[in-house]
Write a protein that holds these residues in place. Structure first.
Motif, short mmCIF file in Angstrom:
data_model
loop_
_atom_site.label_atom_id
_atom_site.label_comp_id
_atom_site.label_asym_id
_atom_site.label_seq_id
_atom_site.Cartn_x
_atom_site.Cartn_y
_atom_site.Cartn_z
N GLY A 25 0.84 -1.19 0.00
CA GLY A 25 0.00 0.00 0.00
C GLY A 25 0.86 1.23 0.00
N GLU A 81 -5.68 -7.77 -2.28
CA GLU A 81 -6.36 -7.35 -1.06
C GLU A 81 -6.46 -8.48 -0.04
N LYS A 82 -6.56 -8.08 1.22
CA LYS A 82 -6.77 -9.05 2.28
C LYS A 82 -8.14 -9.69 2.11
N ASP A 83 -8.26 -10.92 2.60
CA ASP A 83 -9.59 -11.60 2.61
C ASP A 83 -10.48 -10.98 3.68
N ASN A 117 -4.92 0.42 3.21
CA ASN A 117 -5.10 -0.45 4.38
C ASN A 117 -5.79 -1.76 4.03
N LEU A 118 -5.89 -2.05 2.72
CA LEU A 118 -6.60 -3.25 2.30
C LEU A 118 -5.67 -4.37 1.89
N SER A 119 -4.39 -4.09 1.75
CA SER A 119 -3.47 -5.08 1.20
C SER A 119 -2.48 -5.55 2.25
N SER A 120 -1.89 -6.71 1.98
CA SER A 120 -0.96 -7.29 2.95
C SER A 120 0.11 -8.09 2.23
N VAL A 138 -2.72 -4.22 -6.08
CA VAL A 138 -2.38 -4.93 -4.85
C VAL A 138 -3.28 -6.14 -4.75
N TRP A 191 -6.73 2.01 -1.23
CA TRP A 191 -6.51 0.63 -0.82
C TRP A 191 -5.32 0.48 0.11
#
Length: 506
Positions: free
Chosen positions: A123, A504-506, A131-134, A502, A129
């Motif tokens: 991110g 995204e997190k589940d 705070n949506l990815s990891s 990115v 986004w």
């Protein structure tokens, strides 16, 4: 049929990357190959494999580069207990080690998108986004960094991740210096056996036993201790790279026959070169190729900047030039999106339209003298010439940023040649190729054939860079899955579908 009975399944990555029974190829034949693209592609295929097969518990990954390690870490984070990464090299991310002249970043080639001004991964500040990815492989950087600096950063992050895996947390096993033949033989055996197992299940016969890979006597990284274990992978992910780069200058003579005369061998893209040496602007430099490598090298010599983002940022620092470029930025962005999408739907001439549009827009900007003045002022002083020879009538697979800047320099020089006095000359020759070579003292003489007129001439130069791309037939993934002596097709154009920025997190 009742629409409520249809389940939608995330399977695009599986459909596009599958090349044999339970074998998926993350690198061969791809069009989007930035650092970020490789990591996102790896995360998505592991995500979809785990969703499609909740019982996934063993995975073999071939290749310890960015894609392979990203896939391995994603797998263990999703609860896959047995993950083995094998690589013929001596350490993960080894391609980048020691390469200080090439600069990389996850978003550097997304220009003119607004977030190209931040090279943090995954991110970055200012996007929705963030705070949506990891990803375990994450870093914060404003600008692109050298490949060697990225090697050091990724190595440190990987060691931290492996060291943090204690108790019930899984971690991958990484084996290095593994014999290439051993790997290739196992992949072929696995693909054959999995195909037989699938057919047996369909026929309701007892399937053959799973294929077992033994990795005893292979060194594990980073401890370098010898491993003594086996794994029966349910799936194999191939992340062994794009193939062997073509660095031989002449392949065919002017009559189309195999060239057997004196030849020139260049250096690989990921190797130290002399193009940024202080005296290069005073030399005759010839670059052969029409893709990103050739365009990058041309820009490095002409602008003396480490990467193309530095040059576009220099141009935009002038308010009037910024206003002019900003006026065409929406069209450039649309061209980029259209080009990537069109490249998914066709194999032939996918880049011709993109190139034509970039040339037209560059011509429009070059008509403004203040733009040409800014561009010229950014070109290095020197008595030398950079000659770029392109086999086709347009630039081939190349990111928009490289393509646009080269066209802009060419059009500005055409429109206002007087501004180039005392600066490195730049010539682009489309439909030209090298058909013979001779060494002449400390310089080189290359016979150049113009395909449109069938005429040829001798071109003298001091420095040569060969950027033809990957040699056909050397792609590791394709070689590993040739389960028979006859050649076969392994990949559809689905593999060219544009990737998210990115995962995204589940």
């Amino acid at each position: 049929m009742n629409a409520d009975s249809i389940d939608l399944v995330d399977s695009l990555s599986l459909l596009s990357l599958k090349v044999a029974s339970n074998v998926f190829d993350l690198s061969s034949g791809q069009h989007h190959i930035s650092i970020r693209d490789q990591m996102v592609r790896a995360q998505l295929v592991v995500r979809d494999l785990k969703r499609g097969d909740p019982n996934l518990n063993s995975l073999l990954i071939v290749g310890a580069g960015v894609a392979g390690i990203a896939a391995a870490l994603e797998a263990v984070d999703r609860g896959v207990e047995h993950v083995l990464v094998v690589d013929a090299g001596s350490e993960p991310f080894g391609l980048f080690k020691g390469v200080s002249g090439r600069f990389v970043g996850p978003y550097m080639y997304e220009w003119p998108s607004s977030f190209s001004n931040n090279q943090s991964y995954p991110g970055h500040k200012g996007t929705r986004w963030s705070n949506l990815s990891s990803s375990p492989l994450r870093w914060n950087r404003k600008n692109p960094i050298s490949a060697n600096a990225l090697f050091n950063k990724l190595t440190r992050l990987l060691k931290i991740r492996l060291g943090a895996a204690t108790g019930g947390t899984f971690k991958p096993t990484i084996c290095i210096n593994v014999n290439k033949g051993k790997i290739s033989d196992f992949v072929k055996k696995f693909a054959n056996n999995e195909s037989a197992r699938t057919i047996s299940r369909l026929l309701k016969h007892t399937p053959p036993k799973p294929t077992v890979f033994g990795y005893w006597n292979d060194a594990t990284w980073p401890s370098l201790a010898e491993a003594e274990a086996t794994i029966a992978p349910q799936y194999i992910l191939l992340a062994a790279g794009m193939g062997k780069e073509t660095v031989k200058l002449v392949a065919k003579d002017r009559f189309g026959n195999t060239y057997n005369g004196q030849n020139f061998l260049g250096t690989n893209f990921w190797a130290k070169d002399s193009l940024m040496s202080p005296n290069t602007p005073n030399l005759r430099v010839s670059i052969f190729g029409g893709g990103d490598g050739a365009l990058q090298d041309s820009l490095r010599i002409l602008t003396r900047r480490r990467h193309p983002l530095e040059f576009i940022e220099y141009l935009l620092a002038d308010p009037a030039v910024k206003k002019a470029i900003d006026s065409v930025t929406p069209d450039l962005l649309a061209i980029d999106r259209q080009g990537r999408q069109f490249g998914t739907w066709t194999l032939k001439n996918a880049f011709r339209t993109v190139d034509t549009c970039c040339r037209e827009m560059s011509f429009q900007l070059a008509s403004k003298k203040f733009v040409a003045q800014r561009v010229a002022a950014g070109i290095s002083l020197g008595t030398g010439t950079v000659s770029l020879f392109v086999r086709d009538p347009y630039f081939d697979k190349a990111y928009l940023l490289n393509r646009f800047l080269v066209h802009l320099i060419v059009e500005c020089k055409k429109a206002h040649p007087s501004l180039w006095s005392g600066r490195v000359n730049f010539e682009v020759h489309f439909n030209h190729q090298a058909v013979a070579y001779a060494k002449s003292g400390s310089s080189h003489e290359v016979t150049i054939l113009a395909s449109t007129s069938s005429s040829s001439h001798t071109h003298p130069c001091d420095v040569i860079a060969v950027r033809y791309g990957i040699t056909p037939g050397t792609v590791p993934g394709a070689q590993m899955i040739q389960v028979s002596k006859s050649m076969s097709r392994q990949r559809t154009t689905l593999a060219r579908v544009e990737l998210p920025f990115v995962a995204e997190k589940d």
